[in-house]
Write an enzyme that holds these catalytic residues in place. Structure first.
Site, mmCIF file in Angstrom:
data_model
loop_
_atom_site.group_PDB
_atom_site.id
_atom_site.type_symbol
_atom_site.label_atom_id
_atom_site.label_comp_id
_atom_site.label_asym_id
_atom_site.label_seq_id
_atom_site.Cartn_x
_atom_site.Cartn_y
_atom_site.Cartn_z
ATOM 1 N N SER A 132 0.827 -1.204 0.000
ATOM 2 C CA SER A 132 0.000 0.000 0.000
ATOM 3 C C SER A 132 0.866 1.261 0.000
ATOM 4 C CB SER A 132 -0.932 -0.055 1.209
ATOM 5 O OG SER A 132 -1.827 1.010 1.198
ATOM 6 N N ASP A 177 -8.615 -3.696 -6.334
ATOM 7 C CA ASP A 177 -8.517 -4.558 -5.163
ATOM 8 C C ASP A 177 -9.320 -3.981 -3.994
ATOM 9 O OD1 ASP A 177 -7.051 -2.486 -4.189
ATOM 10 O OD2 ASP A 177 -5.241 -3.635 -3.808
ATOM 11 N N HIS A 184 -7.452 -5.529 -0.764
ATOM 12 C CA HIS A 184 -6.238 -4.759 -0.539
ATOM 13 C C HIS A 184 -5.376 -5.292 0.606
ATOM 14 C CE1 HIS A 184 -3.728 -1.350 -1.154
ATOM 15 N NE2 HIS A 184 -3.913 -0.873 0.047
#
Lengths: 677, 699
Positions: free
Chosen positions: B272, B601, B654
């Protein structure tokens, strides 16, 4: 709701069991159930017939009550403001003194030198990274430290995972137990039992945080050099110190505790030694990176406890493991053989050997001589108040001419401990044949090396009667050959005649202050900070265990007491002054004499300071472990000690602190030791 | 054991009573009476004994009397009884649960990829560095105001979050940063938790890195060759170095691991926002000391084998915009999960959202996630690279293997384009009103935004009723209406909008982040750290052997653009905009609840995570002058089959992707020495290649 369900369950269970009295069978059961339901619907309060209290109901009622009250209390506890306990304490004892961090912050001190903590033996947490089947689900959970929950759930599995390989002193195959890293490794040993936490909290008050505080956690079971071989711990410490020095621009203050002191001695030699064996930092690494080493309760010369620990796992608290195996389990009551398991486990830990008394008879005293000989155990309490050092020692000499033969670290029988050496009949055990014919050892679940010794060997050991620091090594060689063979590759216990001898380049000498030179760093300062005023184990009276096959053949003769109340002999242990674990002699000598000024052990003339903290037990229970304690671990909460450390970390020198601060007779005792300096 | 006995007793005793309702009632009754009598005599005897013992005790007396009267069921008694029963059963169950063997003999859990690869002989080789993303790392308190008494070194962020419930305002105060500097407010020090514990679990039971760590450990990793580069994710990247020396620390650790592990290069696994953080690090480490780390130009080439970016938001995420604008992102910050929709309105007077917004706006790092590259990347009023993405197709596409039928898909998309008018115009990241999101651009009001936004003097409306200060209170009603009147914002004009509604934050953050595309990368201005985390304004380091992976999940609808509306003009409403959750498209439409979705995602659209690896850095481009190899590895999302699976072993979401078996296997193989080619090169399910082609960028 729930009891309805219960009734039904009961019903069906009964129907299933098909016992005679249920005539109606399944259908009848159903009918009954419906009836029961309708009855219930009429309401518990207003039924036609008041319900009877059966025993079960009362039980449930009782449990319910207790639970409700418990929850209520829990709720109240959680709703309570966090400062409440402190408020109560203050109401009872009057306002507490400011913690040193707060006080010094008001004085304007701020974080300056990065701080490195080096924890001691057993205080660091260990966690599991790879284990056998039985350790399922424990991945990255603490095996050592924390709640020790697993010890109770699966003790044998635990012992197996905590042990090291008996040959190599490294991981056994298929098991990887690693030290916890970071400050959490040793801030609390168990929930509520602080080790470094108080010091960390106080340092944080003047501005320290994770970036300038580093816990050099290492696997304390391994020998020092092996921590580098297996985990590269020493390289890691080196790199972290370099980083902190680079980012903060100031040298670090190192604070080792207990065995960490020896570990850091080892580190200082390692880091300057050339690469294959050492860290290749060059000969001025310490001078460039270290401002001060503040040793807390440092067992420079080892501790007598380690001997009894290795010999019969009977140290009082060198391993907290001992607390987990109380005296009851010495006997075979529960068939647990706890002590035997403990012994087998601890004997795989090489690090315990770093604490075996070093320096032999020169330091620890011979058969008829010891530096602390005329120490008087009884005057301890009052000495600081009424007498100066000189007066005290004079009085003591008069009082107690005979003295205690502390030099005899282990004596078999109480009378042997006291009489003059010429009267002792000793038979040398060294040549004794170890009987292999010990009666059915196969009975024993737990294997300890004692089983190899045989009756003859055991007897020979006892016949030698008296062991001094010098002969204790031979004794250990005799009773624990494997351990000592492993250990002697990593540790050495002698005194160097010539420090320039190339053999002292080997790492086995690095953690022995009597066989190493301090690094060439004249600006560095070395402190010895330790507690005094607590009776500390110094010598032991042993006896043979009543012969049974599977047990440790020796144990401390707890029936041996001195004649008078003032005697230093209690429960088979001769005590001297110290911090409950480390005798003053071991903690203070190097800074008091061995390294004072320019000596051959300290060629660059590093300044040394002794700071003693007289033990005062906590005034009341609310104080917890006390703010003036001098005990080996509790001293980490001693306000005076914390203040000293914070001042040094904020930039003060030893002189600024006030130089030496001595309560014990360490200088006098040091004078008695005949050591070429 | 006791509870078992009790239960059995219960089963045994009760039936006796039921029999009284059977046909043999009389006999039973007699029996019962007898029993009762017996009991009475017994209790009387007891009473006598007790009376002798202690007469004066009133409580016992009362009890005795009660017993004599055959104690009635009072309400409180039944309560206690019920609680007692429940507790007993609970304990029994707990006891049984604990006495169960760790693994049920019948139930064989699927073998973890680590164990399987371990058996195949895959062993730890390269040290691994994990770089956590935003909001997943723990934060702990080092110094605080008096209200945080007793929280020293306790987690404020991560863990159980109990302190929010106990003292919410105190908590918010301590998590905020200084509004001017973006650093600590005076008297407060909140720091990142170091070590693997920083982000292994976000909350108890909610893994982030834990599964990956466990699998790495199975092939021999441990703390000496695995490092969690925890940093304070609230700060702008350069500030983590200024305040905590986090970058220096990371550099030193990588160097140490490189040396102690036999000069094996490290494999970096950022997740991320950690991806951007590590991009920043790559530039920082090679540049000379005052601003950089002074590692020299060869540092990355010597020390880094591969960067395995997980769910990388290289080009930002649209979510960040809605988060800043109205703190309404679905889950970019988990904060959102803590203030459910109920609190949007002021029912409890808590103004949770306003508080959350005020706190979040002090966090510079969020700005790093604002869409980068402007209209070139994200599309303009009429165009976007994803156009033609059919949301209803998402499901079907999973069945067919994507590689072959890209063309058919393409034409399909074109057909839809011509056929349907309301094709999603993703380029309009924010539109006010549903209409504005799809009408042709010619019909849009043409207002000069810059003039509009910059020309207005912001008069402060009397906002005395506000307990919570957000920057919106400084905006006048008219200017807010003007903002809404402009109808449509693309990623380009969006920045102006943000500058307008959150001037302080943007002023602070734009000193640290940039969102453009570089025309000339040789321009010396790009040596400034504000460009380092923007892949379109930085060059990859000169490390031709380094591999860059983009690993991300696909197959989940992901927020891409929003339909906004004005909030009802309440007096104290401090957030004037909100997502128009009533805006719904047709059944197959991508518009749901005021949000247009694309493939991704769940947090990051495919475009943002895949473009750089698929095209921007592929081969030798101006962004990748040394030609470091890139790989795109996509993981098709499959929801967990049953509850037992937890968050699924094939998830593409995610965060949950960190438990994806295929993903873990890829990471393990690379860490053990495999190259991108050996693990199969690209693996693509989405339209990323086609989308990338559409983007008109000079490479």
């Amino acid at each position: 709701m729930s009891f309805l369900r219960r009734r039904r369950a009961a019903e069906s269970a009964k129907a299933g069991s098909g016992s005679g009295d249920d005539g109606g069978g399944g259908e009848g059961g159903d009918k009954k159930e419906r009836e029961v339901k309708s009855r219930r619907k009429q309401g518990p309060g207003g039924g036609e017939r008041p319900r009877r209290w059966s025993c079960v109901d009362s039980c449930c009622w009782f449990v319910g009550c207790v639970c409700s009250i418990w929850w209520l209390l829990l709720f109240l506890l959680n709703a309570m403001p966090a400062s409440f306990p402190q408020y109560v304490t203050e109401a009872i004892t009057g306002p507490l003194p400011d913690p040193p961090g707060v006080k010094l912050r008001k004085e304007g001190l701020a974080a300056r030198h990065p701080v490195v903590f080096v924890p001691g033996i057993v205080t660091g947490g260990l966690e599991l990274w790879e284990g056998h089947q039985c350790a399922e689900g424990l991945f990255r959970k603490r095996l050592w430290g924390g709640t020790f929950g697993e010890l109770y759930k699966r003790p044998l599995c635990w012992v197996e995972h905590m042990s090291l390989d008996n040959e190599t002193g490294l991981d056994p195959p298929g098991i990887r137990v690693r030290p916890v890293s970071g400050l959490v490794a040793a801030d609390y040993f168990a929930p509520g039992y602080f080790v470094w936490a108080v010091l960390i909290a106080n340092l944080a008050r003047i501005g320290y945080e994770e970036k300038n505080m580093y816990m050099a956690a290492y696997d304390w079971r391994l020998s020092f050099q092996n921590t580098e071989v297996r985990d590269q711990t020493l390289s890691r410490i080196k790199s972290n110190i370099e980083l902190m020095v680079a980012t903060s621009g100031n040298k670090v203050v190192v604070i080792p505790h207990s065995m960490g002191v020896l570990y850091f001695l080892h580190f200082m030699k390692w880091v300057e030694a050339p690469a294959p064996m050492g860290g290749g930092g060059g000969s001025d690494w310490c001078a460039k990176h270290i401002k001060a080493v503040m040793n807390i309760g440092g067992p420079f010369f080892g501790v007598p406890k380690a001997v009894s620990g290795l010999f019969s796992v009977e140290a009082r608290d060198i391993a907290v493991a001992r607390a987990l195996a109380p005296g009851v389990l010495d006997k075979d009551v529960f068939k647990f053989q706890t002590l035997q398991h403990m012994m087998r486990m601890t004997r795989t830990w090489d690090s315990t050997m770093s604490m075996i008394p070093k320096g032999g008879d020169t330091i620890w005293g011979g058969v008829d001589w010891s530096p602390e000989r005329f120490f008087n155990c009884s005057t301890k309490r009052s000495k600081n108040i009424y007498m100066t050092t000189s007066e005290r020692s004079a009085v003591r000499d008069l009082e107690n001419r005979a003295g205690v033969n502390y030099g005899r670290l282990i004596s078999f029988g109480k009378d042997v401990a006291n009489i003059h050496s010429s009267k002792i009949e000793r038979t040398d055990f060294r040549g004794a044949v170890k009987g292999r014919n010990l009666s059915n050892t196969s009975n024993c679940d737990v294997w300890t090396e004692y089983h190899d010794m045989g009756v003859g060997g055991v007897k020979a050991v006892a016949d030698y009667k008296v062991y001094t620091a010098g002969s204790i090594l031979d004794l250990l060689d005799f009773v624990a050959p494997k351990l000592m063979k492993r250990g002697s590759a990593h540790f050495s216990y002698g005194i160097a005649d010539n420090l320039d001898d190339p053999k002292y380049q080997h790492y086995r000498h690095w953690s022995n202050p009597l066989e190493t030179k301090l690094p060439n760093a004249p600006d560095m300062e070395i402190y010895s900070l330790y507690g005094v005023g607590i009776p500390t184990e110094r010598a032991y009276v042993y006896k043979l265990t009543p012969t049974s096959e599977c047990y440790i053949p020796f144990q401390i003769d707890t029936s041996a007491h001195g004649e008078s109340e003032d005697s230093c002999l209690k429960d088979g242990v001769f005590s001297a002054d110290g911090d409950e674990t480390v005798p003053v002699l071991s903690a203070g000598y190097m800074c008091a004499k061995g390294w004072r000024g320019k000596t051959r052990f300290n060629p660059s003339g590093i300044n040394t300071y002794i700071r003693e903290y007289d033990h005062a037990p906590p005034a009341n229970l609310l104080e917890g472990r006390g703010t003036q304690s001098g005990a080996h671990v509790d001293i980490m909460g001693n306000f005076a000690l914390i203040e000293d450390i914070i001042r040094v970390a904020a930039g003060a020198t030893g002189e600024d602190l006030g130089g030496d601060r001595v309560y014990s007779d360490i200088f006098k005792w040091s004078e008695k030791i005949q050591l070429q300096l | 054991m006791g509870s078992v006995l009790r239960l059995r007793k219960l089963c045994y005793v009760e039936p006796v009573k039921f029999q009284s309702f059977e046909s043999i009632k009389n006999a039973e009754k007699q029996q019962q009476q007898q029993q009762r009598q017996e009991e009475r005599t017994v209790s009387e005897a007891e009473n006598a004994v007790q009376k002798n013992g202690r007469d004066d005790d009133e409580d016992t007396k009362k009890k005795k009397e009660g017993k004599k009267k055959m104690k009635e069921w009072r309400c409180i008694d039944s309560c206690c009884w019920v609680i007692g029963c429940l507790c007993t059963v609970w304990w029994l169950l707990v006891f049984l649960y604990y006495s169960l063997p760790a693994a049920l003999p019948g139930f064989q859990p699927p073998e973890s990829p680590g164990a399987r690869l371990g058996r195949e002989g895959v062993r730890a080789l390269h040290p691994v560095v994990l770089v956590p993303g935003i909001s997943t790392g723990g934060l702990e308190l080092w110094e605080g105001k008096p209200c945080t008494e007793g929280l020293f070194r306790k987690r404020l962020w991560g863990g159980s979050f109990t302190e929010i419930l106990k003292r919410p305002l105190c908590w918010l105060e301590h998590l905020s940063l200084d509004n001017e500097t973006g650093l600590d407010p005076p008297g407060i020090r909140v720091r990142a938790v170091p070590g693997l514990v920083a982000a292994d679990y976000f909350a108890p039971g909610y893994f982030v890195w834990a599964v990956l760590i466990q699998n790495l450990a199975k092939i021999g990793y441990e703390e000496k060759n695995m490092h969690m580069a925890a940093y304070d994710w609230r700060l702008s990247f350069q500030n983590t170095e200024t305040r905590d020396q986090a970058l220096s620390r990371l550099k030193s650790t990588i160097e140490l691991m490189y040396l102690t592990n036999g000069r094996k290069k490290v494999v970096v696994v950022p997740h991320s926002m950690g991806v951007l953080y590590f991009l920043h690090f790559l530039k920082w480490v090679e540049l000379p000391p005052p601003m950089g780390g002074g590692g020299g130009p060869g540092w990355c080439a010597t020390h880094i084998k591969a960067i395995m970016n997980i769910g990388p938001p290289f080009l930002g995420v649209p979510k960040a915009v809605s988060n800043i604008l109205s703190s309404e992102a679905k889950d970019v910050a988990v904060i959102r999960s803590m203030d459910p929709g109920v609190l949007d309105s002021e029912i409890l007077g808590l103004q949770t959202l306003e508080h959350a917004m005020r706190v979040a706006r002090t966090w510079d790092s969020i700005i790093s996630l604002v869409p980068k590259g402007g209209e070139t990347i994200w599309g303009d009023l009429d165009w976007s690279p994803e156009e033609g993405h059919g949301c209803s197709l998402a499901k079907r596409r999973t069945l067919q293997s994507s590689g072959n039928n890209k063309n058919s898909n393409h034409t399909d998309g074109k057909r839809t384009f011509s056929a349907m008018k309301d094709l999603a115009k993703y380029g309009r990241i924010i539109s006010f009103g549903k209409e504005a999101s799809y009408i042709p651009s010619s019909q849009l009001p043409s207002v000069d935004l810059k003039e509009l936004l910059l020309g207005k003097p912001s008069t402060i409306s009397n906002s005395t009723c506000q307990e919570v200060w957000t920057e919106y209170n400084e905006l006048s009603r008219e200017s807010i209406r003007d903002v809404a009147d402009n109808k449509v914002y693309t990623s380009q004009t969006l920045l102006d909008l943000l500058r307008f509604v959150a001037p302080k934050m943007m002023q602070r953050a734009e000193a640290h982040f940039s969102h453009g595309i570089a025309d000339d990368l040789n321009d010396p201005k790009y040596n400034h750290y504000k460009y380092w985390s923007n892949p379109l304004e930085m060059r990859l380091p000169g490390a031709p052997d380094m591999e860059i992976y983009c690993l991300y999940g696909v197959g989940i609808p992901t927020e891409r653009s929003y339909v906004y509306k004005m909030s009802p003009t309440g007096k104290c409403k401090s957030i004037p905009f909100r997502i128009d959750s009533t805006a719904e498209g047709y059944e197959d439409s991508c518009l749901k609840g005021g949000v247009y979705f694309v493939d991704g995602d769940e947090s990051v659209p495919v475009l943002s995570s895949g473009f750089m690896c698929a095209r921007g850095w592929r081969g030798k481009t101006r962004f990748n002058p040394s030609g470091a190899t890139t790989y795109v590895r996509e993981y098709q999302h499959r929801p967990p089959a049953s509850l037992l699976e937890g968050r699924g072993s094939a998830s593409g979401a995610h965060v949950d992707i960190m438990g994806n078996v295929a993903f873990i296997e890829d990471v393990l193989r690379v860490a053990a020495g495999a190259t991108g080619e050996e693990i199969g090169g690209d693996r693509i399910y989405s339209d990323i290649m086609r989308m990338s082609e559409r983007i008109n960028i000079q490479l």
